[in-house]
Design an enzyme around this catalytic site. Structure first.
Site, PDB file in Angstrom:
ATOM      1  N   ARG A   1      11.974  -5.867   4.719  1.00 37.43           N
ATOM      2  CA  ARG A   1      11.984  -4.498   4.199  1.00 37.43           C
ATOM      3  C   ARG A   1      12.738  -3.517   5.104  1.00 37.43           C
ATOM      4  O   ARG A   1      12.810  -3.686   6.306  1.00 37.43           O
ATOM      5  CB  ARG A   1      10.574  -4.007   3.902  1.00 37.43           C
ATOM      6  CG  ARG A   1       9.713  -3.765   5.104  1.00 37.43           C
ATOM      7  CD  ARG A   1       8.280  -3.470   4.671  1.00 37.43           C
ATOM      8  NE  ARG A   1       7.439  -3.181   5.811  1.00 37.43           N
ATOM      9  CZ  ARG A   1       6.146  -2.923   5.747  1.00 37.43           C
ATOM     10  NH1 ARG A   1       5.523  -2.931   4.578  1.00 37.43           N
ATOM     11  NH2 ARG A   1       5.454  -2.663   6.838  1.00 37.43           N
TER      12      ARG A   1
ATOM     13  N   LYS B   1       0.831  -1.212   0.000  1.00 38.69           N
ATOM     14  CA  LYS B   1       0.000   0.000   0.000  1.00 38.69           C
ATOM     15  C   LYS B   1       0.867   1.264   0.000  1.00 38.69           C
ATOM     16  O   LYS B   1       0.616   2.189  -0.764  1.00 38.69           O
ATOM     17  CB  LYS B   1      -0.917   0.051   1.239  1.00 38.69           C
ATOM     18  CG  LYS B   1      -1.925  -1.059   1.330  1.00 38.69           C
ATOM     19  CD  LYS B   1      -2.866  -0.856   2.509  1.00 38.69           C
ATOM     20  CE  LYS B   1      -2.180  -0.821   3.860  1.00 38.69           C
ATOM     21  NZ  LYS B   1      -1.555  -2.077   4.294  1.00 38.69           N
TER      22      LYS B   1
ATOM     23  N   ARG C   1      11.492  -0.770  10.557  1.00 33.08           N
ATOM     24  CA  ARG C   1      10.424  -0.451  11.517  1.00 33.08           C
ATOM     25  C   ARG C   1      10.454  -1.435  12.679  1.00 33.08           C
ATOM     26  O   ARG C   1      10.607  -2.635  12.469  1.00 33.08           O
ATOM     27  CB  ARG C   1       9.062  -0.528  10.806  1.00 33.08           C
ATOM     28  CG  ARG C   1       8.778   0.695   9.978  1.00 33.08           C
ATOM     29  CD  ARG C   1       7.553   0.563   9.147  1.00 33.08           C
ATOM     30  NE  ARG C   1       6.407  -0.004   9.849  1.00 33.08           N
ATOM     31  CZ  ARG C   1       5.195  -0.081   9.317  1.00 33.08           C
ATOM     32  NH1 ARG C   1       4.978   0.363   8.097  1.00 33.08           N
ATOM     33  NH2 ARG C   1       4.206  -0.608   9.989  1.00 33.08           N
TER      34      ARG C   1
ATOM     35  N   ARG D   1      -0.114  -8.378  13.533  1.00 36.74           N
ATOM     36  CA  ARG D   1      -0.681  -7.366  12.633  1.00 36.74           C
ATOM     37  C   ARG D   1      -1.567  -8.015  11.570  1.00 36.74           C
ATOM     38  O   ARG D   1      -2.608  -7.463  11.193  1.00 36.74           O
ATOM     39  CB  ARG D   1       0.450  -6.554  11.980  1.00 36.74           C
ATOM     40  CG  ARG D   1       1.087  -5.578  12.971  1.00 36.74           C
ATOM     41  CD  ARG D   1       2.403  -5.036  12.483  1.00 36.74           C
ATOM     42  NE  ARG D   1       2.316  -4.326  11.236  1.00 36.74           N
ATOM     43  CZ  ARG D   1       3.350  -4.131  10.418  1.00 36.74           C
ATOM     44  NH1 ARG D   1       4.547  -4.614  10.732  1.00 36.74           N
ATOM     45  NH2 ARG D   1       3.198  -3.456   9.319  1.00 36.74           N
TER      46      ARG D   1
ATOM     47  N   ARG E   1      -9.343   1.613   9.120  1.00 38.51           N
ATOM     48  CA  ARG E   1      -8.871   0.267   9.429  1.00 38.51           C
ATOM     49  C   ARG E   1      -9.866  -0.509  10.283  1.00 38.51           C
ATOM     50  O   ARG E   1      -9.606  -1.665  10.610  1.00 38.51           O
ATOM     51  CB  ARG E   1      -7.568   0.400  10.207  1.00 38.51           C
ATOM     52  CG  ARG E   1      -6.363  -0.294   9.584  1.00 38.51           C
ATOM     53  CD  ARG E   1      -5.180   0.072  10.435  1.00 38.51           C
ATOM     54  NE  ARG E   1      -3.992  -0.661  10.185  1.00 38.51           N
ATOM     55  CZ  ARG E   1      -2.915  -0.156   9.583  1.00 38.51           C
ATOM     56  NH1 ARG E   1      -2.923   1.063   9.100  1.00 38.51           N
ATOM     57  NH2 ARG E   1      -1.829  -0.880   9.487  1.00 38.51           N
TER      58      ARG E   1
HETATM   59  P1  AMP Z   1       1.130   1.010   8.940  1.00 39.13           P
HETATM   60  O1  AMP Z   1       2.304   1.898   8.717  1.00 39.13           O
HETATM   61  O2  AMP Z   1      -0.073   1.405   8.121  1.00 39.13           O
HETATM   62  O3  AMP Z   1       1.470  -0.459   8.804  1.00 39.13           O
HETATM   63  O4  AMP Z   1       0.676   1.224  10.466  1.00 39.13           O
HETATM   64  C1  AMP Z   1       1.549   0.889  11.520  1.00 39.13           C
HETATM   65  C2  AMP Z   1       0.779   0.821  12.836  1.00 39.13           C
HETATM   66  O5  AMP Z   1       0.204   2.108  13.120  1.00 39.13           O
HETATM   67  C3  AMP Z   1      -0.392  -0.149  12.857  1.00 39.13           C
HETATM   68  O6  AMP Z   1       0.009  -1.491  13.130  1.00 39.13           O
HETATM   69  C4  AMP Z   1      -1.235   0.453  13.979  1.00 39.13           C
HETATM   70  O7  AMP Z   1      -0.691   0.163  15.247  1.00 39.13           O
HETATM   71  C5  AMP Z   1      -1.059   1.959  13.762  1.00 39.13           C
HETATM   72  N1  AMP Z   1      -2.094   2.484  12.832  1.00 39.13           N
HETATM   73  C6  AMP Z   1      -1.911   2.996  11.586  1.00 39.13           C
HETATM   74  N2  AMP Z   1      -3.072   3.371  11.041  1.00 39.13           N
HETATM   75  C7  AMP Z   1      -4.036   3.080  11.946  1.00 39.13           C
HETATM   76  C8  AMP Z   1      -5.449   3.199  11.953  1.00 39.13           C
HETATM   77  N3  AMP Z   1      -6.122   3.687  10.905  1.00 39.13           N
HETATM   78  N4  AMP Z   1      -6.108   2.784  13.063  1.00 39.13           N
HETATM   79  C9  AMP Z   1      -5.468   2.295  14.126  1.00 39.13           C
HETATM   80  N5  AMP Z   1      -4.131   2.128  14.192  1.00 39.13           N
HETATM   81  C10 AMP Z   1      -3.408   2.513  13.099  1.00 39.13           C
END
Ligand code: AMP
Length: 216
Positions: free
Chosen positions: A127, A13, A161, A172, A88
């Protein structure tokens, strides 16, 4: 154009959102990036989010709804934007619907990136990214052209990360299937869903997305 990208962690994404943002000249809004910036800045939101993110769980709907609402009010979003990682949960999807209504915005489409489960863990745990410009790399699929030097900005500083370790990735993925995947049915029912095969190479997937967007 206003788009939502949806798919499990590791589906690509972020990579695809960056490319679409470039080609359509609209900002890429990643709630994950915004939360990581809040952690780096040691804000209240960052302090509340850090442990939850490192455990692979979801930050509360209130927090993310507010950061997205504030962000899309900024002038660079007036011509459209790409939401990556938001909404989400079904509650967030309802909130974004209300938010758009209040702000008199329309949603063009929700692009779902479909990727086999087996590929996801390998994609994520390999990554890493440039600490300076954020360009993404992978231990197996995309190493820098010159070892240890970012192709894009020349920096020699890279990072991973903290939530990209295998144990957290499995949490996740479970969180995705339990809380986020119901959104696919939700947007299908609203006639907004476009499904794209995310298993190909990065360029192939970008082309596929552009193709479905052209048909809108
Ligand atoms: P991402 O970079 O999109 O993989 O997000 C990393 C982490 O940020 C996720 O595993 C959640 O802990 C938090 N996070 C990101 N976006 C959201 C969201 N829309 N709702 C809740 N937690 C989020």
């Amino acid at each position: 154009m206003r788009l939502i990208l949806i798919g499990p962690p590791g589906a690509g994404k972020g990579t695809q959102a960056m490319r679409l943002a470039d080609s359509h000249k609209i900002p890429h809004l990643s709630t994950g990036d915004m939360l990581r910036a809040a952690i780096a800045d040691e804000t209240d939101v960052g302090k509340r989010a850090q442990a939850i993110m490192n455990a692979g769980k979801l930050v509360s709907d209130d927090i993310v709804n507010k950061i997205v609402s504030d962000r899309i009010d900024q002038t660079d979003c007036s011509g459209g934007f790409i939401l990556d990682g938001y909404p989400r949960t079904l509650a967030q999807a309802d909130s974004v619907g209300e938010m758009f209504e209040q702000k008199e915005l329309s949603l063009d489409a929700v692009v779902e990136l479909r990727v086999d489960d087996d590929a996801l863990v390998e994609r994520i745990t390999g990554r890493f990214l440039c600490a300076n410009c954020g360009e993404g790399y992978h231990d197996r699929y995309k190493l820098p052209l010159v070892a240890g030097v970012c192709d894009k900005c020349g920096s020699t500083d890279f990072k991973r990360r903290p939530d990209d370790i295998e144990e957290t990735v499995r949490v996740r993925l479970f969180t995705y299937y339990k809380q986020t995947s119901p959104l696919i049915g939700y947007y299908y029912a609203k006639h907004k869903l476009l499904r794209v095969d995310g298993m190909g190479g990065i360029d192939d997937v970008t082309q596929e997305i552009e193709k479905v967007l052209d048909q809108l």
